[in-house]
Design an enzyme around this catalytic site. Structure first.
Site, PDB file in Angstrom:
ATOM      1  CE  LYS A  31      -2.634   2.497   3.495  1.00  0.00           C
ATOM      2  NZ  LYS A  31      -1.322   3.370   4.000  1.00  0.00           N
ATOM      3  NE  ARG A 131      -0.454  10.548  10.291  1.00  0.00           N
ATOM      4  CZ  ARG A 131      -0.902   9.427   9.497  1.00  0.00           C
ATOM      5  NH1 ARG A 131      -1.999   9.185   9.589  1.00  0.00           N
ATOM      6  NH2 ARG A 131       0.211   8.956   8.892  1.00  0.00           N
ATOM      7  N   PRO A 132       1.634  16.732  11.615  1.00  0.00           N
ATOM      8  CG  PRO A 132       3.568  17.670  12.753  1.00  0.00           C
ATOM      9  CD  PRO A 132       2.514  16.543  12.631  1.00  0.00           C
ATOM     10  CB  ILE A 133       2.517  18.481   6.008  1.00  0.00           C
ATOM     11  CG1 ILE A 133       1.579  19.671   5.940  1.00  0.00           C
ATOM     12  CG2 ILE A 133       1.552  17.163   6.308  1.00  0.00           C
ATOM     13  CD1 ILE A 133       1.088  19.884   4.562  1.00  0.00           C
ATOM     14  CD  GLN A 135      10.925  18.675   9.534  1.00  0.00           C
ATOM     15  OE1 GLN A 135      11.922  18.309   9.006  1.00  0.00           O
ATOM     16  NE2 GLN A 135      10.347  19.347  10.301  1.00  0.00           N
ATOM     17  CB  ILE A 336       6.217   6.492  15.012  1.00  0.00           C
ATOM     18  CG1 ILE A 336       7.161   5.241  14.931  1.00  0.00           C
ATOM     19  CG2 ILE A 336       5.934   7.370  13.481  1.00  0.00           C
ATOM     20  CD1 ILE A 336       8.465   5.839  14.445  1.00  0.00           C
TER      21      ILE A 336
HETATM   22  C1  UD1 Z   1       3.896   6.705   6.624  1.00  0.00           C
HETATM   23  C2  UD1 Z   1       2.957   5.492   6.446  1.00  0.00           C
HETATM   24  C3  UD1 Z   1       2.329   5.140   7.783  1.00  0.00           C
HETATM   25  C4  UD1 Z   1       3.390   4.900   8.942  1.00  0.00           C
HETATM   26  C5  UD1 Z   1       4.288   5.738   9.028  1.00  0.00           C
HETATM   27  C6  UD1 Z   1       5.584   5.649   9.874  1.00  0.00           C
HETATM   28  C7  UD1 Z   1       2.310   6.197   4.199  1.00  0.00           C
HETATM   29  C8  UD1 Z   1       1.363   6.434   3.385  1.00  0.00           C
HETATM   30  N1  UD1 Z   1       1.917   6.006   5.527  1.00  0.00           N
HETATM   31  O1  UD1 Z   1       3.014   7.887   7.445  1.00  0.00           O
HETATM   32  O2  UD1 Z   1       1.616   3.886   7.407  1.00  0.00           O
HETATM   33  O3  UD1 Z   1       2.860   4.439   9.974  1.00  0.00           O
HETATM   34  O4  UD1 Z   1       4.865   6.369   7.619  1.00  0.00           O
HETATM   35  O5  UD1 Z   1       6.067   4.718   9.436  1.00  0.00           O
HETATM   36  O6  UD1 Z   1       3.417   5.654   3.878  1.00  0.00           O
HETATM   37  N2  UD1 Z   1       6.177  14.395  11.040  1.00  0.00           N
HETATM   38  C9  UD1 Z   1       6.243  15.743  11.638  1.00  0.00           C
HETATM   39  N3  UD1 Z   1       6.442  16.601  10.568  1.00  0.00           N
HETATM   40  C10 UD1 Z   1       5.918  16.114   9.165  1.00  0.00           C
HETATM   41  C11 UD1 Z   1       6.007  14.699   8.705  1.00  0.00           C
HETATM   42  C12 UD1 Z   1       5.925  14.100  10.064  1.00  0.00           C
HETATM   43  O7  UD1 Z   1       6.468  16.172  12.656  1.00  0.00           O
HETATM   44  O8  UD1 Z   1       6.264  17.123   8.349  1.00  0.00           O
HETATM   45  C13 UD1 Z   1       6.025  13.374  12.322  1.00  0.00           C
HETATM   46  C14 UD1 Z   1       4.813  12.772  12.494  1.00  0.00           C
HETATM   47  O9  UD1 Z   1       3.788  13.358  13.157  1.00  0.00           O
HETATM   48  C15 UD1 Z   1       5.080  11.436  13.027  1.00  0.00           C
HETATM   49  C16 UD1 Z   1       6.443  11.247  12.542  1.00  0.00           C
HETATM   50  O10 UD1 Z   1       7.019  12.344  12.156  1.00  0.00           O
HETATM   51  O11 UD1 Z   1       5.257  11.416  14.327  1.00  0.00           O
HETATM   52  C17 UD1 Z   1       6.540  10.365  11.513  1.00  0.00           C
HETATM   53  O12 UD1 Z   1       5.687  10.416  10.651  1.00  0.00           O
HETATM   54  P1  UD1 Z   1       5.767  10.023   8.785  1.00  0.00           P
HETATM   55  O13 UD1 Z   1       7.005   8.928   8.789  1.00  0.00           O
HETATM   56  O14 UD1 Z   1       5.876  11.238   8.132  1.00  0.00           O
HETATM   57  O15 UD1 Z   1       4.423   9.195   8.707  1.00  0.00           O
HETATM   58  P2  UD1 Z   1       3.699   9.225   7.335  1.00  0.00           P
HETATM   59  O16 UD1 Z   1       4.322   9.284   6.349  1.00  0.00           O
HETATM   60  O17 UD1 Z   1       2.438  10.171   7.853  1.00  0.00           O
END
Ligand code: UD1
Length: 438
Positions: A31, A131-133, A135, A336
């Site tokens: 997925k 779940r911020p974006i 980054q 995480i």
């Molecule tokens: C992806 C997966 C999800 C998995 C996760 C962790 C996909 C579609 N989804 O989610 O199934 O559970 O990886 O392996 O591939 N964070 C920030 N700022 C950001 C981005 C992330 O603070 O800009 C934080 C998140 O809140 C979280 C951590 O970083 O605490 C990891 O998130 P991330 O690895 O980005 O997860 P996703 O890509 O959302």
């Protein structure tokens, strides 16, 4: 028209627990790789054929978005898709499509890269806490783009993208993928440091390289991307889904069964294999399969989720379901996400003894679970409830299964083929918008 699963928010899984799973199960395409590779096809200047595409609702939505922006999408067989991106012109992904899945934000990176503009609703997906974006946005900005966020919509544009060095403040799968997508056409060299190393990141890099990108280092924490201006078409096969495979491995162990999980890359499953062995399951590894032989009783263990190659957060709820039946006290630490214990109240309804304090869950093993009506909060929570239901005495009725169908292909059918007593009770008059939008 491609509808993988017509799903209603009223549909339920009904499980009569207590059957040992036996036989073999074939694992579908990953997925998390599919939802990155399908938007990445936008970058190609010719037709791409993608094989081993999982038949799940997140893929349905991705394909619908591609069609909406002008791609020609055809299903060649149930898991092979031909996408012609040559006539894509639109760079706007509407809310009705984007809201269903988190990975819709990959259209930001890929549309920005191809057209220097993208407008995408803030992503939906599983509610696992904040779940911020930030980054993702930091990467786009570093590459030379400007963005606004208004009324829940991210709009991003650039005159020109220029390669740069980006250090991620935390390891993030999504931002690593978006940075790769946004930088493949940028002028010069982009270096991503503290990058995520998940198998689907390597798969995306392999796909992008197959259309002509120049990416090295995917799978390590430093990824180097040299910008390339034109991309060809390709024929590409998505890797197997390590989380689906791990889910069946845990289900086999938890039901004291004997199941061969086929069509996998055993290396991707090492953290799961090693934990299952530690608690007492027997695992036989082969080249492209694993056989899991369950035990009559399991030992306790501690577990902390971490970025790859640590224990995946996406397997934490399923392993918790197994540990509810292990001897002694197990401690689970979620490394995480902030809110990944939303299945705990539901497992308690089935008799589990679990307490949660912040990111730590303490599980006191019990003798047996009992079937109960339960509700799914998110995708992997749903898998955990299914595993619990398969082990429990009596009937478990699982509501809100649309979360499960976002990410598991035909889960009830695959489990029935392994001997589980599980049926989907359908409510055809209440088909959810996931199906309606297709
Ligand atoms: C992806 C997966 C999800 C998995 C996760 C962790 C996909 C579609 N989804 O989610 O199934 O559970 O990886 O392996 O591939 N964070 C920030 N700022 C950001 C981005 C992330 O603070 O800009 C934080 C998140 O809140 C979280 C951590 O970083 O605490 C990891 O998130 P991330 O690895 O980005 O997860 P996703 O890509 O959302």
């Amino acid at each position: 028209m491609i509808i993988y699963t017509e799903v209603s928010e009223l549909d339920k899984f009904i499980i009569n627990g207590g059957k040992r799973l036996r036989g073999s199960v074939n694992i579908s395409g990953a997925k998390n790789a599919a939802v990155a590779i399908i938007p990445a096809v936008i970058l190609a200047d010719d037709v791409c054929v993608i094989e081993n595409v999982p038949q799940i609702n997140d893929v349905t939505i991705d394909l619908q978005i591609l069609r909406h922006i002008g791609a020609d999408v055809r299903l060649l067989d149930k898991s092979t898709i031909r996408i012609d991106p040559k006539h894509i012109k639109d760079t706007v992904v509407p809310y009705e499509l984007a809201r269903h899945m988190r990975a819709s934000y990959y259209f930001l990176g890929t549309l920005l890269s191809k057209f220097n503009h993208a407008k995408v609703s803030m992503p939906g997906g599983c509610d696992l806490g904040d779940r911020p974006i930030d980054q993702h946005l930091k990467c786009f900005k570093a590459l030379g783009a400007e963005y606004t966020i208004e009324h829940g919509i991210v709009e991003i544009s650039a005159d020109k993208l220029i390669g740069t060095q980006i250090y991620f403040d935390k390891v993030t799968v999504g931002a690593t993928i978006n940075a790769m997508l946004a930088s493949v056409k940028a002028d010069g060299l982009t270096i991503l440091e503290n990058a995520a190393k998940e198998p689907h990141i390597v798969d995306l890099a392999n796909f992008l390289n197959s259309i002509g990108a120049n990416i090295i280092g995917a799978g390590t924490d430093v990824i180097k991307i040299r910008g390339v201006k034109r991309f060809k078409g390709t024929h590409y096969t998505i890797i197997p889904d390590q989380i689906e495979a791990g889910t069946y491995m845990i289900a086999a162990a938890a039901t004291k069964g004997d199941v061969t999980v086929n069509g996998i890359i055993p290396k991707h499953l090492e953290p799961i294999t090693s934990k299952l062995r530690k608690v007492g399951a027997i695992i036989e590894e082969r080249d492209e399969s694993v056989r899991v032989i369950g035990s009559d009783s399991y030992e306790r263990t501690n577990l902390k989720t971490m970025p790859h190659p640590g224990f995946p957060t996406d397997m934490q709820p399923q392993f918790a379901a197994l540990l509810t039946l292990a001897k002694g006290t197990s401690i689970l630490t979620e490394g995480i996400f902030d809110n990944r214990f939303r299945y705990v109240d539901e497992l308690r309804r089935m008799g589990a003894d679990i307490s949660v304090d912040g990111k730590v869950a303490v599980i006191e093993g019990i003798e047996r679970l009992t079937g109960a009506p339960v509700k799914v909060a998110d995708l992997r929570a749903g898998a955990a409830l299914i595993i619990a239901g398969l082990c429990a005495d009596g009937i478990t009725e699982i509501e809100e299964i649309q979360h499960i169908e976002r990410g598991y292909e035909n889960m009830d059918k695959k489990l029935r083929e392994l001997g589980a007593d599980i049926v989907k009770r359908k409510f055809p008059d209440a088909v959810d918008s996931i199906a309606k939008i297709v």
